[in-house]
Write a protein that holds these residues in place. Structure first.
Motif, short mmCIF file in Angstrom:
data_model
loop_
_atom_site.label_atom_id
_atom_site.label_comp_id
_atom_site.label_asym_id
_atom_site.label_seq_id
_atom_site.Cartn_x
_atom_site.Cartn_y
_atom_site.Cartn_z
N ARG A 198 9.30 12.93 -6.62
CA ARG A 198 9.50 11.84 -7.31
C ARG A 198 9.99 10.49 -6.67
O ARG A 198 10.99 10.76 -5.47
CB ARG A 198 10.68 12.13 -8.38
CG ARG A 198 10.13 13.19 -9.32
CD ARG A 198 9.34 12.84 -10.43
NE ARG A 198 8.82 13.74 -11.26
CZ ARG A 198 7.57 14.35 -10.99
NH1 ARG A 198 6.88 13.83 -10.06
NH2 ARG A 198 7.20 15.46 -11.61
N ALA A 199 9.53 9.40 -6.38
CA ALA A 199 9.81 8.14 -5.78
C ALA A 199 9.87 8.78 -4.29
O ALA A 199 10.68 8.44 -3.61
CB ALA A 199 11.14 7.69 -6.14
N GLY A 200 8.94 9.54 -3.98
CA GLY A 200 8.76 9.94 -2.43
C GLY A 200 9.61 10.80 -1.78
O GLY A 200 9.80 11.36 -0.82
N LEU A 201 10.62 11.43 -2.89
CA LEU A 201 11.57 12.51 -2.41
C LEU A 201 11.59 13.94 -3.36
O LEU A 201 11.22 13.76 -4.37
CB LEU A 201 13.08 11.77 -2.81
CG LEU A 201 13.59 10.47 -2.14
CD1 LEU A 201 14.81 10.29 -2.24
CD2 LEU A 201 13.28 10.61 -0.59
N VAL A 202 11.50 14.82 -2.43
CA VAL A 202 11.43 16.16 -3.04
C VAL A 202 12.81 16.77 -3.14
O VAL A 202 13.55 16.68 -2.28
CB VAL A 202 10.91 17.04 -2.33
CG1 VAL A 202 10.45 18.46 -2.80
CG2 VAL A 202 9.08 16.39 -1.73
N THR A 203 13.18 17.13 -4.41
CA THR A 203 14.71 17.63 -4.36
C THR A 203 14.43 19.08 -4.21
O THR A 203 13.61 19.88 -4.71
CB THR A 203 15.36 17.22 -5.68
OG1 THR A 203 14.63 18.20 -6.78
CG2 THR A 203 15.07 15.81 -5.92
N ASP A 204 15.88 19.81 -3.66
CA ASP A 204 15.90 21.14 -3.49
C ASP A 204 15.67 21.96 -5.10
O ASP A 204 15.17 22.98 -5.10
CB ASP A 204 17.25 21.38 -2.89
CG ASP A 204 17.15 21.30 -1.31
OD1 ASP A 204 15.86 21.03 -1.07
OD2 ASP A 204 18.00 21.17 -0.52
N ARG A 205 16.41 21.17 -6.02
CA ARG A 205 16.62 21.84 -7.34
C ARG A 205 15.00 22.27 -7.83
O ARG A 205 14.57 23.02 -8.38
CB ARG A 205 17.35 20.98 -7.99
CG ARG A 205 17.68 21.72 -9.33
CD ARG A 205 18.69 21.12 -10.45
NE ARG A 205 19.23 20.11 -9.81
CZ ARG A 205 19.21 18.97 -10.62
NH1 ARG A 205 18.82 18.68 -11.56
NH2 ARG A 205 20.22 17.63 -10.01
N ALA A 206 14.16 21.04 -7.67
CA ALA A 206 12.81 21.30 -8.03
C ALA A 206 11.85 22.40 -7.49
O ALA A 206 11.18 23.04 -8.16
CB ALA A 206 12.15 19.82 -7.91
N GLU A 207 12.30 22.51 -6.26
CA GLU A 207 11.74 23.54 -5.36
C GLU A 207 12.29 24.77 -5.58
O GLU A 207 11.44 25.79 -6.03
CB GLU A 207 11.99 22.98 -3.87
CG GLU A 207 10.86 23.33 -2.97
CD GLU A 207 11.27 23.10 -1.51
OE1 GLU A 207 10.17 22.32 -0.91
OE2 GLU A 207 12.18 23.11 -1.17
N ARG A 208 13.63 25.00 -5.83
CA ARG A 208 14.15 26.29 -6.45
C ARG A 208 13.31 26.72 -7.78
O ARG A 208 13.08 27.83 -8.05
CB ARG A 208 15.52 26.09 -6.56
CG ARG A 208 16.23 26.41 -5.17
CD ARG A 208 17.70 26.89 -5.28
NE ARG A 208 18.57 26.00 -5.87
CZ ARG A 208 18.97 24.91 -5.40
NH1 ARG A 208 18.96 24.72 -4.11
NH2 ARG A 208 19.89 23.95 -5.96
N ARG A 209 13.34 25.64 -8.63
CA ARG A 209 12.86 25.96 -9.94
C ARG A 209 11.32 26.40 -9.89
O ARG A 209 10.94 27.35 -10.41
CB ARG A 209 12.48 24.60 -10.89
CG ARG A 209 13.21 25.06 -12.34
CD ARG A 209 13.35 23.90 -13.23
NE ARG A 209 12.49 22.45 -12.72
CZ ARG A 209 13.43 21.41 -12.56
NH1 ARG A 209 14.79 21.38 -12.91
NH2 ARG A 209 12.71 20.47 -12.08
N LEU A 210 10.54 25.94 -8.83
CA LEU A 210 9.24 26.36 -8.60
C LEU A 210 9.21 27.55 -8.18
O LEU A 210 8.26 28.62 -8.73
CB LEU A 210 8.58 25.44 -7.55
CG LEU A 210 7.19 25.85 -7.13
CD1 LEU A 210 6.09 25.22 -7.97
CD2 LEU A 210 6.91 25.36 -5.74
#
Lengths: 507, 332
Positions: A363-375
């Protein structure tokens, strides 16, 4: 008897590679050692050459029991070996390679004159007219192969082990090599020949030992008493209690998700045609080195396709690189070499799974750890990956769980076509069964699967159809009826019997 | 946590506190604080006087940034030998533009950053196109840049450029030198780059395993160019700090930056093989090296000994890293 290896037992974690195998060698004879993949041939050879130590059984050479603590011990005992893969140092000369393990020295320096003389003697044993000072890198494959044999002879061997010596040789070169093998036999050597080319075996060998499931099912029998068919029966004729997986329904009218038509590659594949429908598992069976992984890599754009067409979902495509395969064509590849090619061992599981979809997650060029953990959480549940935390390093997982992480990354990328390469190598039996169910389940969800495997039971359990590859060409395709005895024999016949063109044997 | 190993912490079997204490950065932080306190006591509090403290942090800015410049290339498992001389070249270019070309300071600063970025991109492209090892490529470009740097002004020194820029170099905010705060801000951006951006993560993927990265659809070539480009840009940043903080530049600037550029990331726990970076570790290690420097000045030790100490610490850190890796591999 020159050498007797009796009741050898060798266990690896999760596998009993040898379970009472016996090999009896007589001086002045060529002995064929046969068996399908995983029967225990390589383990037996590694024990005889001191690479592995047996857990049980004994080796007797010339009447005395032998304890091998390393390859050097085997050499001193007079057991020479030419491994399947090349073991020469390219930048060194022929002479340097031949005497590498026992360099003649004078005043602490290498005695080059004696080195050359010794090399000439060994080359002479094989009637090889090569200059010992030639660098090995300038030799042809066949010449290098012969130099390896000369090297094996330099240790004054009584026993010579040849593991698939003709795998990379042409017909003429192979004939020449077998001429030398016969001469060595006549000079009193005991030669062990491992080869999957039955015609060659029958032409040159005197006696045969057949291994099946780590046991010898034929011990030092005269080869003349068998036909090729009988030997094949011995190799595969076991009562395999196959896991019957739930029936899947494959819509045979569906258009193929992936279709290859007359594909040739820069790596040497010729005229490969196959197709996989959505929900279908196409097994691609072959021996190690048959060119299956190489075909997968060419499909991903890592090697050039020189002829023929590749169609994805009915449209002819040109795949430039893995990114293209993944993002545009939704093709994923679960590599056989998970430690080196499948995972980032020093990085957390989250990154290992997320690597294929970072671009989509950003999102806006940034990947958050939280999104990755959810995946990751979604896939640990679905695939049953056992982890202590999503930030655990991939290198600390067990083999089965590593493989699932490697698989998860492709599922995360929404692949519709998945190439799975030797998914259960080095994985214990129970996890293996679970993995098979998982693969069948994935096909059930409509994924088109190309399953590359050298494991016959695995292929017969999982595949809907089986394509057999040997030497970078398809030898035939079989519809799988899941009857292990019948299928395995049909497959082995396709590989071992002669070199008839592929079309003749299509079932 | 009696078994305070890295492995235990990474598997997450320890508590939150356990996880923090086993990180190499924690060890470095403890060392940094202890070293700082010890030096303060040993100098009878002289270290804590306003002027000394200010100089301590002001001259910590360049080591931090130059360490980061090396770190981004180490991330992909390569090295950049040209960071030091490139910093020198960028500084010379900035000074020349202000003094000889009469450009205003902001433009000169931008130009210095541009030169750094361009040189870095050239390094990266050379590695990708020629397939020559990055070590050799940057060894060559280092020598070329050395010549260019001398070419800007020969052996003469540039001084008396933009007063505003020099004032910024000595200014303080919240009791800390502006250049130091600036360096920390740059470090934070680098941390964000590796932690959050797609490109940064792909860099670590390339460094961790180029084979796996390729099979995952990551372009290793792109990673190489980005890493070297970023390294050059950071060398440009270090140059700007140097121009601002030192008040004069000559053609030997940057010569003494090679060892510090490796020292900070390596002591900071960055893997030479690639794939693992630590921005905090790099900053803390730069702090430790700076402590050694100050110790030398305070106690009038022969500067040669300092190189010896720093060199020995780097070797020790690498050795420690190897041991740590063995330990974590031995207990899967």
């Amino acid at each position: 008897m020159t050498l007797v290896a009796e009741n050898l037992v060798k266990t690896f974690p999760g596998v009993r590679a040898l379970d009472g195998a016996t090999l009896r060698l007589a001086a002045g004879s060529v002995h064929a050692l046969l068996g399908e993949n995983g029967a225990g041939k390589s383990t037996l050879i590694k024990i005889l050459t001191g690479v592995h130590r047996p857990d049980g059984g004994k080796i007797v050479l010339g009447g005395a029991e032998l304890h091998l603590n390393g390859p050097l011990d085997a050499q001193h005992a007079g057991i020479g070996v030419v491994h399947q893969e090349r073991n020469l140092i390219p930048g060194f000369s022929i002479a340097e390679n031949i005497v590498l393990h026992h360099l003649p020295r004078r005043f602490g320096l290498v005695d080059r004159a004696r080195m050359r003389a010794e090399a000439r003697r060994c080359l002479g044993l094989l009637d090889l007219d090569l200059d010992p000072d030639t660098p090995v890198s300038r030799l042809s494959v066949a010449q290098a192969q012969l130099v390896e044999i000369a090297k094996a002879l330099s240790v004054d061997s009584k026993v010579l082990l040849l593991d698939e010596p003709t795998a990379s040789l042409t017909g003429d070169e192979a004939d020449r090599l077998y001429g030398i093998v016969r001469r060595l036999r006549d000079d009193g050597q005991a030669v062990v020949l491992v080869s999957h080319k039955l015609e060659e075996v029958f032409a040159v060998a005197d006696t045969v030992t057949v291994l099946r499931d780590g046991r010898s099912v034929a011990e030092a029998r005269p080869l003349a008493g068998y036909t090729q068919d009988q030997v094949v029966d011995l190799m595969v004729g076991r009562a395999y209690s196959s896991v019957r997986l739930a029936d899947r329904h494959v819509d045979l009218r569906a258009a193929p998700a992936l279709r290859l038509d007359g594909v040739s590659t820069a790596r040497g594949h010729r005229d490969i045609s196959l197709s996989v429908r959505p929900g279908e598992i196409l097994g691609l069976y072959g021996l190690v080195g048959a060119g299956r992984s190489e075909l997968a890599k060419a499909l991903l754009g890592l090697d050039r396709i020189t002829a023929g067409t590749v169609e994805v979902r009915g449209r002819p495509v040109r795949i430039r690189d893995v990114g293209d395969a993944l993002r545009r064509h939704r093709i994923g590849y679960v590599t056989e070499n998970r430690k080196e090619e499948g995972l980032f061992l020093d990085q957390p599981i989250t990154r290992n799974v997320g690597v294929t979809v970072w671009r989509r997650m950003a999102r806006a060029g940034l990947v958050t750890d939280r999104a990755e953990r959810r995946l990751v959480a979604g896939y640990t549940d679905r695939l049953g990956i056992r982890i202590s935390s999503p930030s655990q390093l991939a290198g600390l997982l067990s083999g089965g769980n590593q493989q699932k992480v490697s698989l998860a990354k492709w599922l995360a990328a929404d692949c519709e076509i998945l190439i799975v390469d030797e998914p259960t190598v080095g994985i214990d039996v129970r996890t293996k069964a679970a993995f098979h169910e998982l693969i069948a389940e994935l096909a059930g969800t409509g994924l088109a699967l190309l399953l590359i495997s050298s494991d016959l039971p695995e292929i017969v359990t999982l595949a809907d159809r089986i394509a057999v590859m040997n030497d970078f060409t398809l030898r035939g395709e079989l519809v799988n009826d899941h009857d292990y005895a019948r299928m395995s024999q049909a497959i082995i016949r396709l590989i071992h019997m002669g070199s008839r063109p592929a079309g003749d044997e299509t079932a | 946590m009696s078994t305070g190993t890295t492995t235990a912490g990474r598997t997450g079997s320890g508590g939150r506190f356990g996880r923090v204490t086993v990180r190499p950065e924690f060890t470095l932080a403890v060392l940094a604080v202890a070293g700082f306190v010890a030096l303060a006591v040993a100098t009878d509090g002289n270290l804590l006087t306003r002027g000394t403290l200010d100089a301590f942090f002001r001259f910590l800015a360049v080591p931090i940034v130059i360490g980061l410049a090396q770190m981004v290339v180490l991330a992909i498992g390569q090295m950049n030998l040209s960071v030091g001389t490139l910093t020198g070249l960028c500084a010379m270019v900035a000074a020349w533009l202000m003094l000889e070309a009469g450009l205003p300071a902001p433009l000169a600063v931008l130009a210095a950053l541009g030169v750094g970025l361009a040189a870095g991109l050239v390094n990266g492209l050379l590695v990708v196109i020629t397939r020559i090892n990055g070590f050799v490529v940057t060894l060559a470009t280092m020598t070329i840049i050395e010549g260019l740097r001398y070419g800007v002004n020969g052996p003469d020194t540039f001084q008396g450029y933009s007063q505003g820029l020099r004032d910024l170099g000595t200014a303080s905010v919240l009791g800390l030198p502006v250049v130091f705060v600036f360096a920390l801000a740059v470090a934070a951006l680098v941390a964000l780059f590796f932690g959050r951006t797609v490109a940064g993560r792909q860099l670590l993927a390339t460094g961790g395993s180029p084979f796996a990265a390729r099979l995952s659809g990551v372009s290793n070539d792109r990673s190489i160019v980005i890493a070297h480009g970023l390294s050059g840009l950071l060398a440009g940043v270090a140059a700007v700090i140097t121009v601002a903080a030192s008040g004069s530049v000559n053609s030997s600037i940057g010569d003494d930056l090679m060892l510090p550029s490796f020292a900070a990331p390596i002591i900071g726990g960055v893997a030479l093989t690639g794939g693992v970076v630590s921005v905090a570790g790099t900053c803390l290690a730069a702090f430790l090296v700076r402590l050694v420097d100050v110790m030398q000045a305070q106690f009038d030790i022969n500067p040669r000994w300092i190189d010896l100490i720093v060199g020995a610490v780097v070797l020790g850190a690498v050795l420690l890293g190897t041991v740590r890796q063995k330990l974590s591999k031995g207990s899967p």
